[in-house]
Design an enzyme around this catalytic site. Structure first.
Site, short mmCIF file in Angstrom:
data_model
loop_
_atom_site.label_atom_id
_atom_site.label_comp_id
_atom_site.label_asym_id
_atom_site.label_seq_id
_atom_site.Cartn_x
_atom_site.Cartn_y
_atom_site.Cartn_z
CD GLU A 75 -4.64 -6.00 2.98
OE1 GLU A 75 -5.37 -5.28 3.70
OE2 GLU A 75 -3.41 -5.91 2.96
CD GLU A 135 -3.10 -0.85 2.20
OE1 GLU A 135 -2.84 -0.20 3.22
OE2 GLU A 135 -4.22 -1.33 1.95
C1 GAL Z 1 -4.41 -2.62 4.99
C2 GAL Z 1 -3.04 -3.24 5.20
C3 GAL Z 1 -3.14 -4.48 6.09
C4 GAL Z 1 -3.97 -4.17 7.30
C5 GAL Z 1 -5.34 -3.68 6.88
C6 GAL Z 1 -6.24 -3.29 8.01
O1 GAL Z 1 -4.28 -1.29 4.68
O2 GAL Z 1 -2.46 -3.58 3.98
O3 GAL Z 1 -1.86 -4.89 6.43
O4 GAL Z 1 -3.31 -3.22 8.05
O5 GAL Z 1 -5.20 -2.52 6.13
O6 GAL Z 1 -6.48 -4.36 8.83
#
Ligand code: GAL
Length: 768
Positions: A196, A127
């Site tokens: 994610e 990110e």
């Molecule tokens: C994303 C990040 C993850 C985790 C998630 C929130 O931005 O890539 O590692 O932090 O947010 O749980």
């Protein structure tokens, strides 16, 4: 736990496991590596492969993840001339060194798909696109360098960069978020990938429990595939526990449950796990047509659309309704269909709906903490205790001590070897000087997170960061004596920042000024006095938490000391019976750290309550999820129960050690198992209802059963306007005494209902 977690993931319909690699865990000291035990990532990936799954390796090595310092080792911060996550040679050299090491280890173990292994994709950075603008031109240079460096590793599998719109080719940019259906990769030839999908959210100390409904997660996934998605990953599918001091933040809780499909302990989080399983099976059965078919979209207005995928003359359809409140009725190829608000229907042959994201037919489990005590376990645990001293400058403390004429950041002074850092100095007070007569105030400006202050060996007060601001000012009137006075400040960190532009530079510990203020505002600034630093607690150095080393120390066994700060407690216990996951209830304690048989089970802070308001008892799945929707646990400890993995336990005697920092009473500490207490189902005609207990337990009672138009939710079902006569008896017959049972929901099973409703359903509440 790995094999069982991976097996449950596979059973849930997953075909790949995505994992980060945690640099600070693997390289705790520069060029000293640790891949033993739980850090054996090669073994983890082999286990994934043994279960027949693919793997996605997100090397980072910056990983965010609510993990301490985002996964960076603290020594990195402390290297001369370093700047993290930018075009800085010192940093880039370290990042390349670690990335190369991981790739080489994976390659040596034949873990890449091209070698017959499970890894199909690798990730570099994480990110960076979200924060890149803060790093200016150097940031742009850095991300190009990341891409080249990854490419130079010469793996045959693709590299991805998440949330990186300008990811240089051939890096594939991917999406993270609660919804990614609108995402488009920056190259028309790149697959549309979602790294994610947040299945819920994480928790800070002081926060309520987040819930994201099964319906909404399923909706986001189905909508993504309706809109051309090809790769989708849950974050988290299993979040587990931040053991040790691995949680970041500051202030991320020890539990990283995330409301994920597999809960913190590895139990099925139902109905989420089961509802998504059904979706996975359908999506995977459509793999061919989704990836190679022709696509046609029909817009029906009101946020309703039909997508038809066609291959070899056969078509599969998605009917999506992204409207938050209105169901929509459409006519498609001569048939009428109703698509509930905020849902997607899947029709594998464009005729019959086989899945709708808003219709949950899977078991809903209410979990309980049960007493499954070993037979000869006494009712009350027997505690011994030992005080932790309040440090001050002494000959012993000066030996080899770090001394500086300035206030040092905790990252520098403690190098993350402990949460605890003593800042100690002495100051001369001339009582003959009228200014310094009696009323003296000690004022400490700290960047957090917790401060305990002592003058001449006496505790004068404590304070900690609240409401998300980590800097605060501690101020207290103190008694000083004529001549030399000792000031000791214990600064405590609760995880280091892990996210944001320049998060690595966020201050921690006492930055000052530290001042004494006398009447009339006469001030002595102590900030550049000689400060003696001591990292860690005496008990940590003595290894009190290790069952073995702790035995050599003298512990008190009578007159249990309670509600006093800085006390070590120790007890022994037997593992609860059965194989359900074990938790320890730490209600009654303040804040501290807990160990079982020498394994850290993490920081605890049950005295930190979640806010009183903002919770709901009902949760509407419709409308976009955010982390302040569908919260529970208001006014209660953010985390009362702490996971003790069975793999930490022995059959005979086990030791629990606590370091209590604030003061508390361990008398009501107890061990429980986490299991299904109530199994509910609420399913429409034409579906098979399955009810299961867990851990070998059987269904003991049917609290409610009605086939007709039952109302309400699990725990509060009510009979509707009509029902079949014998539903309870039929379910009892099928389920009582069974570990699991299943019934087909139909009039053929239950008899006629006399209902005049569009769809009849069965609601059951069974006790395990
Ligand atoms: C994303 C990040 C993850 C985790 C998630 C929130 O931005 O890539 O590692 O932090 O947010 O749980």
């Amino acid at each position: 736990m790995w094999p069982s977690l991976i097996r449950k993931s596979k059973e849930g319909g997953l075909n790949a496991i995505e994992t980060y690699v945690f640099w600070n865990a693997h390289e705790p000291h520069r060029r000293q590596y640790d891949f033993s035990g739980n850090l054996d990532f090669v073994r983890f990936l082999k286990t994934v492969q043994d279960e027949g799954l693919y793997a996605v390796l997100r090397i980072g090595p910056y990983v965010c993840a609510e993990w301490n310092y985002g996964g960076f080792p603290m020594w990195l911060h402390n290297m001369p001339n370093i700047k993290l996550r930018t075009n800085n040679p010192v940093y880039m050299n370290e990042m390349q060194n670690f990335t190369t090491l991981i790739v080489d280890m994976a390659r040596r173990a034949n873990l890449f798909a091209s070698q017959g292994g499970p890894i199909i994709i690798a990730q570099i950075e994480n990110e960076y696109g979200n924060v890149m603008s803060s790093y200016g031109e150097s940031g742009k240079e850095y991300i190009k360098w990341c891409a080249n460096m990854a490419e130079s590793q010469k793996i045959s599998e693709p590299w991805i960069m998440c949330q990186q719109d300008d990811a240089p080719q051939p890096m594939i940019n991917t999406c993270n978020g609660w919804y990614c259906d609108q995402f488009q990769p920056n190259n028309p030839n790149s697959p549309k990938m979602w790294t994610e999908n947040w299945t819920g959210w994480y928790k800070n100390w002081g926060m309520k429990d987040p819930h994201r409904t099964a319906e909404d997660v399923a909706f986001s996934v189905a909508l993504f595939f309706q809109n051309g998605g090809t790769f989708h990953n849950y974050y988290m599918y299993h979040g587990g526990t931040n053991f040790g001091r691995t949680s970041g933040g500051p202030y991320i809780t020890t539990s990283y449950d995330y409301d994920a499909p597999l809960d913190e302990y590895g139990n099925l989080n139902q109905p989420k796990w089961g509802h998504l399983k059904q979706l996975h099976l359908i999506l995977r059965s459509l793999e061919k047509v989704l990836t190679s078919g022709e696509v046609k979209n029909i817009d029906y207005g009101n946020m309703t659309s039909v997508t038809i995928y066609t291959l070899d003359g056969k078509s599969s359809c998605f009917f999506g309704n992204a409207n938050e409140s209105n169901d929509s009725t459409i006519t498609f190829q001569g048939n009428n269909y109703t698509i509930p608000a905020w849902s997607v229907s899947i029709l594998p042959e464009c005729r019959t709906e086989v899945y709708n994201t808003a219709k949950v037919n899977t078991q809903h489990s209410l979990m309980v903490k049960r007493e499954d005590e070993a037979e000869d376990e006494p009712d009350n645990l027997k505690w011994s205790w030992k005080p932790e001293p309040f440090e001050r400058i002494s000959r012993k403390n000066l030996k080899g001590a770090m001394i500086a004429s300035q206030l040092l950041d905790q990252k520098v002074a403690a190098n993350d070897a402990s949460d605890y850092l003593w800042y100690m100095t002495s100051v001369k007070i001339d009582k003959n000087n009228p200014d310094w007569g009696n009323e003296i105030t000690l004022r400490v400006n700290t960047s957090g997170h917790v401060l305990h202050a002592f003058v001449n060996g006496k505790h004068i007060g404590s304070q900690w960061s609240k409401n998300g601001t980590y800097k605060f000012v501690f101020e207290k009137q103190v008694q000083m004596r004529h001549g030399s006075n000792q000031i000791s400040l214990l600064s405590v960190t609760v995880g280091f920042a892990h996210y944001g532009a320049n998060f690595d530079l966020e201050e921690a510990g006492i930055h000052g000024p530290v001042e004494l203020i006398a009447a009339g505002n006469v001030t002595k600034d102590l900030s550049s006095y000689k400060w003696v630093y001591k990292v860690g607690l005496l008990g940590e150095h003595q290894g009190l938490y290790k069952a073995e080393a702790g035995r050599l120390q003298k512990w008190h066994t009578d007159d249990l000391l309670v509600n006093k700060m800085f006390v070590w407690y120790k007890t022994t216990f037997k593992a609860p019976l059965g194989d359900d996951p074990v938790v320890v209830d730490l209600l009654g304690l303040g804040k501290g750290h807990a160990w079982v048989n020498g394994h850290s089970i993490g920081r605890y802070w049950p005295s930190f309550l979640a806010d009183e308001d903002g919770c709901t008892s009902t949760c509407d799945y419709r409308g976009a999820y955010s982390d302040n929707k569908c919260l529970t646990n208001c006014g209660k400890p953010s985390q009362r129960w702490y996971h003790v993995p069975r793999s930490f336990l022995q059959d005979d005697e086990n030791t629990l050690v606590l370091f209590e920092e604030f003061g508390g009473n361990p008398s009501s500490v107890n061990f429980r198992t986490v299991t299904v207490g109530t199994a509910c189902a609420n399913a429409y005609e034409g579906n098979t209802v399955e009810l299961s207990c867990q851990g070998g337990k059987t269904i003991s009672e049917i609290k409610f059963a009605s086939f007709g138009d039952p109302q309400g939710a699990c725990g509060s079902f009510k009979k509707g306007s009509c029902e079949a006569a014998n539903a309870t008896a039929i379910i009892q017959e099928a389920c009582i005494g069974q570990k699991s049972c299943s019934v087909y929901v139909s009039e053929a099973t239950f008899g006629s209902t006399g209902c005049n409703v569009p769809a009849k359903s069965l609601a059951v509440e069974a006790l395990c």
